[in-house]
Design an enzyme around this catalytic site. Structure first.
Site, PDB file in Angstrom:
ATOM      1  N   ARG A  10       0.846  -1.206   0.000  1.00  0.00           N
ATOM      2  CA  ARG A  10       0.000   0.000   0.000  1.00  0.00           C
ATOM      3  C   ARG A  10       0.877   1.250   0.000  1.00  0.00           C
ATOM      4  NH1 ARG A  10      -1.854   1.555   6.055  1.00  0.00           N
ATOM      5  NH2 ARG A  10      -0.382   0.272   7.206  1.00  0.00           N
ATOM      6  N   GLU A  58     -18.470   4.158  -1.337  1.00  0.00           N
ATOM      7  CA  GLU A  58     -17.675   3.419  -2.317  1.00  0.00           C
ATOM      8  C   GLU A  58     -18.438   3.139  -3.609  1.00  0.00           C
ATOM      9  OE1 GLU A  58     -18.205   2.464   0.838  1.00  0.00           O
ATOM     10  OE2 GLU A  58     -16.258   2.826   1.785  1.00  0.00           O
ATOM     11  N   HIS A 109      -5.297  -3.312   1.936  1.00  0.00           N
ATOM     12  CA  HIS A 109      -5.768  -4.048   3.116  1.00  0.00           C
ATOM     13  C   HIS A 109      -6.475  -5.345   2.738  1.00  0.00           C
ATOM     14  CE1 HIS A 109      -4.800  -0.122   4.646  1.00  0.00           C
ATOM     15  NE2 HIS A 109      -4.965  -0.508   5.903  1.00  0.00           N
ATOM     16  N   ASP A 117      -7.984  -5.383  13.091  1.00  0.00           N
ATOM     17  CA  ASP A 117      -9.348  -4.953  12.751  1.00  0.00           C
ATOM     18  C   ASP A 117     -10.318  -6.126  12.635  1.00  0.00           C
ATOM     19  OD1 ASP A 117      -8.953  -2.275  12.880  1.00  0.00           O
ATOM     20  OD2 ASP A 117      -8.932  -1.921  10.711  1.00  0.00           O
ATOM     21  N   ARG A 167      -1.565  -4.452   3.719  1.00  0.00           N
ATOM     22  CA  ARG A 167      -1.282  -3.516   4.813  1.00  0.00           C
ATOM     23  C   ARG A 167       0.061  -3.827   5.462  1.00  0.00           C
ATOM     24  NH1 ARG A 167      -2.189  -3.705  10.579  1.00  0.00           N
ATOM     25  NH2 ARG A 167      -2.323  -1.579  11.392  1.00  0.00           N
TER      26      ARG A 167
END
Lengths: 315, 279
Positions: A10, A58, A109, A117, A167
């Site tokens: 990323r 999105e 991610h 998360d 990530r």
């Protein structure tokens, strides 16, 4: 591997977009309130006039990207893989895929290495979803060098491209001076005659490490990096099936519909040999440090080596 | 608008409606009701407002139109045929195997600026086109045609927020407020009302017009062109099935093709209207 430099792909994404802004004046970057995480914030800083935050919306972002592409721009629509491929799937299919528009989807991610998360944000289904869209190109780069080269290749390719980034910091194993990215072409990282390990993304360096372990057990494993999952490099897979008679696939994605399925599609049609798939086994991830999760889900060199040995015994 | 222009537009709109009937009859499927309610709008835009060239459908500075309520493709195809983008006879193979005219708009058809049909998506793609126009300092306008049922889709309001935030005053969304959707009146299904207040609250300049009165249509679009710094929403009060007596205000004509008897009756009514206009 103590001296190996690591970087999350990323980061490569944000840096590459910023670096390419001047060279490609039609490049436009969209994000959905995640610029700090997807790293498109780097582009925003370099080129604010061509950065548009769409907010947490999105579906609309994908449609805006389609409209920009229909008007000659090269938009990169950026968000987490979960929302790019998951939430916005139908918009990607109908507004981008069906009209075959020149939209690049920068999905960060991806996979369980999202870590803490947890399951809601760990997308292990995006490759499967994107593979079903006719004409969609899917690239899952393995390191910083490959990611940056893939991004420029995507810009120079006319059509929708799904780019999958991670990530977690990944070891940089490609040499920036000599590396060449060829869309749709796999890369043999290590020759071998007993078995072929086909890996993608974050799992490529683990596969190479596994091959080293196997060498000490007398197993000569070929390692192939498939950065372009669609269209997939059939020749390199069929050749590997013919020459090694056994394939083990490794991906940070569900074993349903991803790299392993794509490889199995080729093998079953052209050169049937056993294909053993390593990936996330039809289950959700959960919270935890990325490195521990990868071990737990068997997405590590030790498990790859163990799986290869078991498959070799049944060969 | 002078009387001659008005009469010409009325006659053309009548021919557009005949094309809708022709297309859906031959297809044995399709959506005549909502196609008829936007026939005057599309006739006005393609014959009196939009900068387009049938000989050069992809020219860079053309005005663009996204039929977000894509199921009303018969009206768009019919008006494009009347405008000369492709032969009228193409309408007779609408929805057939191997035909150019797909059930919903497809970007590869001459004159069609965007594929659409999955509701709620066209307004977003229109936003993208309008944003590209702003980036290029281009003069073109982007028109998005939505259904009043369609605006129940959440994506429409994501796009509404985006268009206002980026001050897309080159974007004009027209909501075809015929009041009917598949399952019944919009106010009974899951009401999107008050439509004008919603768009206003999202930061749009809102205009209402009579969808079947060319003077009202002309006034609305002329007002829209004066608006700076805001996208414009035109809420057109329309009659579903407009122009064919037995189709008007009948929810059953949302997605049903006329049979031979109904086709003959509809064509006779429209032919009579055309004769009167051209007589």
């Amino acid at each position: 591997m103590a001296d190996v430099i690591k970087k999350a792909t990323r980061e490569s994404y944000g840096e590459a977009l910023a670096a390419l802004a001047d060279k490609y004046p039609n490049l436009v970057v969209l994000d959905a309130d995640l610029a700090a995480a997807t790293k498109t914030g780097v582009f925003k800083k370099a080129c604010p006039e061509r950065f548009f935050d769409c907010g947490i919306a999105e579906a609309n972002m994908m449609g805006v990207a389609a409209g920009l592409a229909a008007s000659g721009k090269i938009p990169f629509a950026s968000t987490f893989a979960m929302f790019a491929a998951g939430r916005a799937y139908e918009i990607v299919r109908n507004s981008i895929g069906y009209p075959h528009l020149n939209v690049k989807i920068g999905a960060t991610h991806a996979g369980i290495s999202v870590g803490e998360d947890g399951a809601t944000h760990q997308c292990n289904e995006d490759i499967a979803l994107m593979r079903t869209i006719p004409g969609m190109t899917i690239i899952n780069p393995a390191d910083d060098v490959e990611a940056k080269a893939a991004i420029e290749a995507a810009i120079n390719f006319d059509g929708p491209v799904y780019l999958r980034f991670g990530r977690l910091a990944a070891p940089i194993f490609n040499d920036a001076g000599t590396y060449k990215f060829e869309l749709g072409k796999g890369i043999i990282l290590r020759e071998g005659k007993d078995v072929t390990i086909i890996a993608s993304g974050l799992m490529v360096s683990e596969a190479v490490e596994a091959a080293k372990q196997l060498e000490s057990d007398g197993i000569d494993a070929r390692v192939i990096n498939i950065h372009t999952i669609k269209p997939i490099d059939k020749d390199i897979i069929v050749k590997a099936a013919s020459e090694t008679g056994l394939i083990v696939t490794v991906e940070e994605h569900s074993v349903i519909g991803g790299l392993g399925s794509a490889v199995a599609d080729v093998v079953t049609e052209s050169k049937p040999v056993p294909v053993v798939k390593i990936g996330v086994n039809d289950e959700y991830g959960h919270s935890g440090p990325a490195a521990e999760l990868l071990k737990e889900f068997g997405l590590c060199a030790d498990n790859i080596a163990a799986t290869v040995k078991k498959a070799m015994a049944n060969k | 608008m002078d009387a001659t222009t008005r009469k010409q537009l009325q006659a053309t709109a009548c021919k557009v409606r005949m094309g809708v009937i022709e297309g859906t009859f031959n297809a044995k499927s399709g959506h005549p009701g909502g196609s008829m309610s936007i026939s005057d709008l599309l006739t006005y835009l393609y014959f009196a407002k939009m900068h387009v060239d049938p000989q050069n459908p992809d020219m860079a500075d053309r005005d663009r139109l996204v039929l977000s309520k894509g199921h009303c493709a018969p009206a768009l195809y019919s008006v494009l045929a009347q405008r000369g983008f492709f032969p009228y006879d193409e309408l007779k193979s609408l929805r057939h195997i191997g035909a150019m005219l797909q059930g919903h708009p497809c970007i590869h058809i001459p004159g069609v600026d965007m594929s659409s049909g999955s509701l709620g998506q066209g307004i977003s793609t229109a936003c993208g086109m309008a944003l590209a126009g702003k980036l290029d300092n281009a003069a073109y306008k982007v028109y998005a045609v939505l259904g009043d049922g369609e605006i129940e889709e959440g994506q429409v309001w994501e796009a509404a927020m985006f268009a206002a935030h980026y001050k897309l005053d080159n974007l004009i969304a027209i909501v075809d407020n015929n009041g009917l959707q598949i399952d019944g009146p919009i106010t009974e299904v899951c009401s999107p009302e008050p439509i004008t207040d919603k768009f206003a609250a999202f930061g749009w300049h809102v205009i209402t017009m009579d969808a079947h009165d060319f003077d009202s249509i002309d006034a609305a679009f002329n007002e829209a062109e004066t608006i700076v710094g805001k996208p414009v929403a035109i809420i057109q009060k329309s009659t579903k099935g407009k122009g064919v007596s037995f189709m008007e205000n009948q929810v059953g004509w949302h997605g049903k093709a006329p049979n031979k008897e109904e086709y003959d009756k509809a064509m006779a009514e429209l032919t009579a209207q055309l004769s009167e206009l051209e007589g």
